[in-house]
Design an enzyme around this catalytic site. Structure first.
Site, PDB file in Angstrom:
ATOM      1  N   LYS A 201       0.825  -1.209   0.000  1.00  0.00           N
ATOM      2  CA  LYS A 201       0.000   0.000   0.000  1.00  0.00           C
ATOM      3  C   LYS A 201       0.856   1.255   0.000  1.00  0.00           C
ATOM      4  O   LYS A 201       0.589   2.224  -0.734  1.00  0.00           O
ATOM      5  CB  LYS A 201      -0.930  -0.008   1.221  1.00  0.00           C
ATOM      6  CG  LYS A 201      -1.717   1.287   1.424  1.00  0.00           C
ATOM      7  CD  LYS A 201      -2.599   1.600   0.219  1.00  0.00           C
ATOM      8  CE  LYS A 201      -3.205   2.994   0.304  1.00  0.00           C
ATOM      9  NZ  LYS A 201      -4.116   3.173   1.413  1.00  0.00           N
ATOM     10  N   GLY A 252      -1.773  16.862  -1.953  1.00  0.00           N
ATOM     11  CA  GLY A 252      -2.506  16.854  -0.698  1.00  0.00           C
ATOM     12  C   GLY A 252      -3.183  15.533  -0.446  1.00  0.00           C
ATOM     13  O   GLY A 252      -2.883  14.523  -1.064  1.00  0.00           O
ATOM     14  N   CYS A 255      -3.095  10.410   1.726  1.00  0.00           N
ATOM     15  CA  CYS A 255      -2.407   9.217   1.210  1.00  0.00           C
ATOM     16  C   CYS A 255      -1.080   9.588   0.565  1.00  0.00           C
ATOM     17  O   CYS A 255      -0.014   9.324   1.115  1.00  0.00           O
ATOM     18  CB  CYS A 255      -3.307   8.480   0.215  1.00  0.00           C
ATOM     19  SG  CYS A 255      -4.748   7.716   0.966  1.00  0.00           S
ATOM     20  N   LYS A 395      -3.935  24.403 -12.778  1.00  0.00           N
ATOM     21  CA  LYS A 395      -4.505  23.115 -13.192  1.00  0.00           C
ATOM     22  C   LYS A 395      -4.689  22.998 -14.705  1.00  0.00           C
ATOM     23  O   LYS A 395      -5.189  21.989 -15.199  1.00  0.00           O
ATOM     24  CB  LYS A 395      -5.852  22.888 -12.498  1.00  0.00           C
ATOM     25  CG  LYS A 395      -5.805  22.997 -10.976  1.00  0.00           C
ATOM     26  CD  LYS A 395      -4.877  21.980 -10.342  1.00  0.00           C
ATOM     27  CE  LYS A 395      -5.424  20.589 -10.386  1.00  0.00           C
ATOM     28  NZ  LYS A 395      -4.578  19.627  -9.643  1.00  0.00           N
TER      29      LYS A 395
END
Length: 406
Positions: A201, A252, A255, A395
């Site tokens: 993971k 951000g 994870c 973006k």
């Protein structure tokens, strides 16, 4: 009966999808207000499909409480932050949850840790707890790691269709847990050992962090020599074995921005590439500040209050602000700019920062420079309202002549 410990972004959808598929579930959380909200028939955050799932789970009798119940299956989905000084995992939430479970669980109970943890966490932090209770793993208590693999904005779909990994001490226990997840998961479920599951993971999110860092470093290189990084990435990605991700204002969420630090903290002498990637991605909010300063100088704008940041969440079309690049930027703002920058996010319904606007048009009326930090559907549908602004588009979603890129 399965007791889900922690009813946040991971625990609540897991509890609901299990209950909706006929599994007997009680969800436990220390937050009384959160539990009361769920028991009143309302969900605690917005997520596509969550309310519909909540209705079906309630029809099947899902329960919510602040108490740990006595049963033989537990799924732990509590926060696992990292210590910013040592870069190591802060396992206190997991330790607390397991201790509470051991006080009430049945003999032979299975404890499944869904929270993302660093490799070796179960050996270092969880097994000693069981020994301290005078119990034996593999006999009195069975430990499993089944890390979540879902992302806000698409949780319900990913719960059903993303493959799962189950790390267990024995295949028989792994198969028992696999049966539970098979009640809702239509994808492949792999059984392995616990350490491999822990590592897998963390590696998945670290890989993505490194790929994003490469794109962000390319952005800085191309900015230096006035090249179009987006065109370069588009052409490079035409190669069948190249898949460069898109650059952005930072990384951000709970994870990608956190998990790589687990490896850096545990293997400091062996993680040079991972550490470099983390530093690059963490540097992007400051890079955005530099671009804001450049635009202000070019247009002789001296008042920082004329600058507005669009987007507080860590990604588009979610309400999750954890570790968001905008919050990182605001934390660093005092080092570069004066006080008073404005903020708006259509997904965030409560005030979380100073100078936050709750109405988009009011926000636009107060600013001259608009910094697009998040590509919410909302702004894509309202391009006509922003066309007259000086725009820093981090973006790459607008094509106005006045827009600036990273």
């Amino acid at each position: 009966m399965i007791n889900i410990i922690g009813l946040g972004y991971i625990g609540l959808p897991t509890a609901l999808i299990l209950a909706a598929n006929g599994v007997s579930v009680t969800g436990t959380d220390y937050d009384r207000e959160l539990v009361d909200t769920l028991n009143s028939g309302m969900t605690t955050f917005e997520e596509d499909g969550l309310d519909k799932l909540f209705i079906k789970a309630n029809e099947n009798g899902v329960l919510f409480t602040t108490e740990y119940i006595s049963t033989d299956i537990y799924i732990v989905a509590v926060p696992t932050p990292y210590d910013k000084a040592s870069k190591k995992i802060d396992a206190n939430y997991v330790i607390s949850a397991v201790n509470r479970i051991l006080e009430v669980c049945f003999d032979g109970a299975i404890i499944v840790i869904e929270s993302t943890i660093s490799p070796g966490t179960i050996d270092k932090h969880v097994r000693p707890l069981i020994q301290a209770f005078g119990l034996e793993t593999g006999k009195d208590i069975h430990l499993v790691h089944a890390p979540e693999r879902i992302i806000p904005g698409n949780m319900i779909h990913e719960l059903k269709f993303n493959s799962r990994t189950i790390g267990a001490d024995t295949k028989s226990i792994g198969e028992r847990v696999k049966q539970i997840y098979s009640s809702f998961c239509d994808a492949e479920i792999i059984i392995t050992d616990i350490r491999t599951a822990e590592m897998t993971k963390v590696v998945e999110n670290t890989f993505r962090d490194i790929n994003i860092a490469f794109a962000n470093e390319l952005t800085k290189i191309c900015r230096t020599d006035k090249m179009d990084v987006y065109e370069i990435i588009r052409i490079a990605n035409m190669h069948p074995r190249v898949n460069i991700l898109q650059p952005g204002p930072g990384v951000g969420g709970h994870c990608i921005s956190v998990d790589p630090w687990f490896l850096v903290g545990d293997y400091p002498d062996l993680t040079n590439l991972i550490l470099a990637a983390r530093k690059i991605n963490d540097s992007m909010p400051k890079h955005v500040l530099g671009r804001i300063r450049d635009i202000m100088r070019e247009h002789n704008i001296k008042d920082i209050s004329k600058v507005g940041l669009y987007g507080l969440t860590y990604k588009e079309d979610v309400e999750d602000t954890r570790e968001s690049p905008t919050l990182q930027l605001l934390e660093n703002m005092a080092e570069h700019l004066a006080y008073g920058i404005k903020v708006f996010d259509p997904m965030v319904k409560s005030r979380v920062v100073d100078h936050q606007f709750m109405n988009f048009e009011d926000f636009l009326n107060e600013i001259e420079v608009l910094v697009i930090m998040v590509s919410h559907t909302h702004i894509k549908e309202n391009m006509d309202l922003i066309e007259g602004k000086l725009i820093l588009d981090t973006k790459n979603i607008c094509s106005f002549n006045k827009s600036y890129k990273l």
